[in-house]
Design a protein around this motif. Structure first.
Motif, PDB file in Angstrom:
ATOM      1  N   LEU A 265       0.823  -1.215   0.000  1.00 11.14           N
ATOM      2  CA  LEU A 265       0.000   0.000   0.000  1.00 11.14           C
ATOM      3  C   LEU A 265       0.853   1.259   0.000  1.00 11.14           C
ATOM      4  N   SER A 266       0.703   2.078  -1.021  1.00 13.92           N
ATOM      5  CA  SER A 266       1.267   3.431  -0.997  1.00 13.92           C
ATOM      6  C   SER A 266       0.288   4.390  -0.342  1.00 13.92           C
ATOM      7  N   SER A 267      -1.005   4.057  -0.406  1.00 12.16           N
ATOM      8  CA  SER A 267      -2.054   4.823   0.262  1.00 12.16           C
ATOM      9  C   SER A 267      -3.260   3.913   0.430  1.00 12.16           C
ATOM     10  N   PHE A 268      -4.168   4.332   1.281  1.00 10.46           N
ATOM     11  CA  PHE A 268      -5.402   3.574   1.472  1.00 10.46           C
ATOM     12  C   PHE A 268      -6.522   4.538   1.838  1.00 10.46           C
ATOM     13  N   ASN A 269      -7.737   4.083   1.688  1.00  5.01           N
ATOM     14  CA  ASN A 269      -8.904   4.914   1.963  1.00  5.01           C
ATOM     15  C   ASN A 269      -9.662   4.419   3.185  1.00  5.01           C
ATOM     16  N   LEU A 270     -10.325   5.350   3.841  1.00  2.23           N
ATOM     17  CA  LEU A 270     -11.312   5.063   4.863  1.00  2.23           C
ATOM     18  C   LEU A 270     -12.601   5.788   4.494  1.00  2.23           C
ATOM     19  N   ASP A 271     -13.730   5.240   4.908  1.00  5.15           N
ATOM     20  CA  ASP A 271     -15.014   5.883   4.656  1.00  5.15           C
ATOM     21  C   ASP A 271     -15.347   6.809   5.816  1.00  5.15           C
ATOM     22  N   LEU A 272     -15.574   8.091   5.519  1.00  4.24           N
ATOM     23  CA  LEU A 272     -15.954   9.074   6.534  1.00  4.24           C
ATOM     24  C   LEU A 272     -16.662  10.217   5.832  1.00  4.24           C
ATOM     25  N   LEU A 273     -17.837  10.573   6.331  1.00  3.72           N
ATOM     26  CA  LEU A 273     -18.668  11.562   5.660  1.00  3.72           C
ATOM     27  C   LEU A 273     -19.121  12.647   6.635  1.00  3.72           C
ATOM     28  N   GLY A 274     -18.914  13.918   6.246  1.00  4.32           N
ATOM     29  CA  GLY A 274     -19.505  15.039   6.966  1.00  4.32           C
ATOM     30  C   GLY A 274     -18.799  15.461   8.225  1.00  4.32           C
ATOM     31  N   LEU A 275     -17.635  14.916   8.523  1.00  2.00           N
ATOM     32  CA  LEU A 275     -16.881  15.296   9.712  1.00  2.00           C
ATOM     33  C   LEU A 275     -15.496  15.757   9.296  1.00  2.00           C
TER      34      LEU A 275
END
Length: 463
Positions: A83-93
């Protein structure tokens, strides 16, 4: 589920704006960005690729009067690729800081995607810890074609937190898809006098200091993110154990105080009965919560089903507690197989009715089968839940009818052994419709493909 119808510091902002996105710089050899979706074609933006979460440690400070949440999420995971980068789910904060393995990481946050670039790339199969500091006023998710309002829903005295199918991103960063389950720890701080309820069991007595009380909960069994809750408010509580010894906690908003004893007793009795039908109870405690937010639905939050603004009857309690086996312990890999949750829980309602000497499952089945051929339910094959209509009545009722048709075809002995084997063989794991059909055929010695094709996949009333 049962249907019952920013302030960011200037320095942090500046740093975020200057942070490299994954496309800005080449990845190290053997490392690449993790996908921004987990691969569910019906929900392509949900979840993330390149890693599996093993544990979430969520520290939340919430004030109902201002609706402000300050959180720190510590996420332990294992890489499934370099992994060079990864995502997380986060909305509105608002995200204030991200570290990976203790070192500051750069990040960008657009829409519901928080993209994290560690200071050092993560090797394939390496474990890592990401810590995200975030804050803001959570906003619930809305869907006019599914449940309406879900996720973190602020209320006058706290919050009603029910996140199916993808509302967990409204209150904590996560890999928000049921195919990635993890254990959870919760540290929830609220004004004194407010009760905070989360999954699992308390790890100690609440502590109060400076007018605020902290609750610590732990769910040591793997759990899908949509089942996580941090429901807060004024509650009356009843604690104890089921007759068979499973810890039991019932909570009710004062508006529904009269339902507390009924909820406690029914939850205990039903949990113990399902343990004889489906096999041993899979978790460390049972119970339920009745809040005063009129959601129009209930949700099978792991160990603590949540009933939104109504007093649940035994049928609904039976449904939500059956989900502790079917949906919570056994979890679908893709939302298209939702009937494995809802059809099983609906059929459990019929079994409970039968057990209590009311209508038999056969009588309930026949009542539904007598509905006209033009009834909309027959046009919706439940074996392929539609992403814009996940919680259609067919997924529930026709899903339950599929199980009764199977029971008729294989006989009670094989059928009930099948339910126990299904729950035992896949305990705490993931399941698909194909797996269930294969097990049913193997245990019965019969070709059941025509039966399942008619009941799950054909847009007409089966004979």
């Amino acid at each position: 589920m049962r249907q019952h119808r920013r302030a960011i510091a200037l320095l942090a902002t500046f740093a975020s704006l200057l942070a490299c996105s994954p496309a800005d710089a080449p990845a190290a050899a053997g490392h690449r960005p993790g996908a921004s979706g987990i691969g569910d074609t019906d929900f392509p933006d949900d979840g993330n690729g390149g890693y599996d979460v093993s544990h979430y440690d969520l520290a939340i400070d919430y004030t109902p009067a201002t609706r402000r949440l300050d959180g720190v999420a510590t996420i332990k995971a294992g890489a499934t690729q370099g992994l060079s980068s990864f995502n997380l789910d986060l909305l509105g904060l608002d995200v204030r800081q991200v570290t990976v393995n203790g070192s500051p990481a750069t990040f960008t946050h657009q829409g519901g995607e928080l993209t994290v670039r560690p200071a050092k790339p993560i090797d394939d199969r390496a474990t890592f810890t990401a810590r995200v500091r975030y804050s803001g006023r959570p906003q619930p998710a809305t869907s006019t074609t599914n449940l309406g309002t879900f996720g973190f829903i602020p209320t006058a005295d706290g919050a009603f937190v029910a996140s199916e199918p993808n509302g967990s991103k409204t209150w904590f960063p996560s890999n928000d898809h049921p195919s990635d389950k993890a254990t959870f720890a919760f540290t929830i701080t609220v004004p004194a006098g407010v009760t905070a309820l989360a999954n699992g069991e308390l790890t100690g007595e609440p502590t109060t200091s400076g007018g605020r009380t902290t609750y610590r909960w732990s769910e040591r069994h793997p759990m899908a993110t949509y089942l996580a809750t941090a429901t807060m408010g004024t509650f009356k509580l009843r604690k104890g154990s089921t007759p068979a010894g499973v810890p039991n906690l019932a909570a009710a908003d004062p508006r529904f105080a009269s339902s507390l004893d009924k909820l406690y007793k029914a939850s205990g009795e039903i949990t113990d009965y399902w343990s004889t039908v489906f096999g041993p109870y899979p978790f460390g405690s049972t119970g339920g919560v009745v809040d005063d937010y009129t959601a129009g639905y209930a949700l099978e939050n792991q160990t603590k089903p949540l009933y939104g603004g109504f007093e649940p009857d035994e049928g609904i309690i039976a449904h939500e507690l059956a989900h502790q086996w079917f949906g919570n312990s056994l979890t679908i890999r893709r939302w298209k197989d939702l009937w494995l949750n809802e059809g099983f829980a609906t059929y459990a309602e019929w079994l409970w009715s039968e057990h209590k000497g009311k209508k038999t499952a056969d009588e309930i089945f026949e009542g539904h089968h007598n509905r006209p051929a033009g009834d909309p339910m027959w046009k919706y094959p439940p074996g392929r839940a539609k992403p814009d209509d996940l919680f259609n009545q067919s997924v529930y009722t026709r899903g339950g009818m599929t199980l009764h048709a199977l029971r008729r075809a294989v006989g009670d002995g094989t059928f009930f052994r099948l339910l126990k084997a299904w729950a035992a063989d896949n305990r705490y794991g993931h399941v698909t419709t194909e797996q269930f059909i294969e097990l049913a055929e193997r245990m019965s010695g019969k070709d059941l493909k025509p039966l399942f094709a008619a009941w799950l996949y054909q847009p007409r009333r089966p004979a």
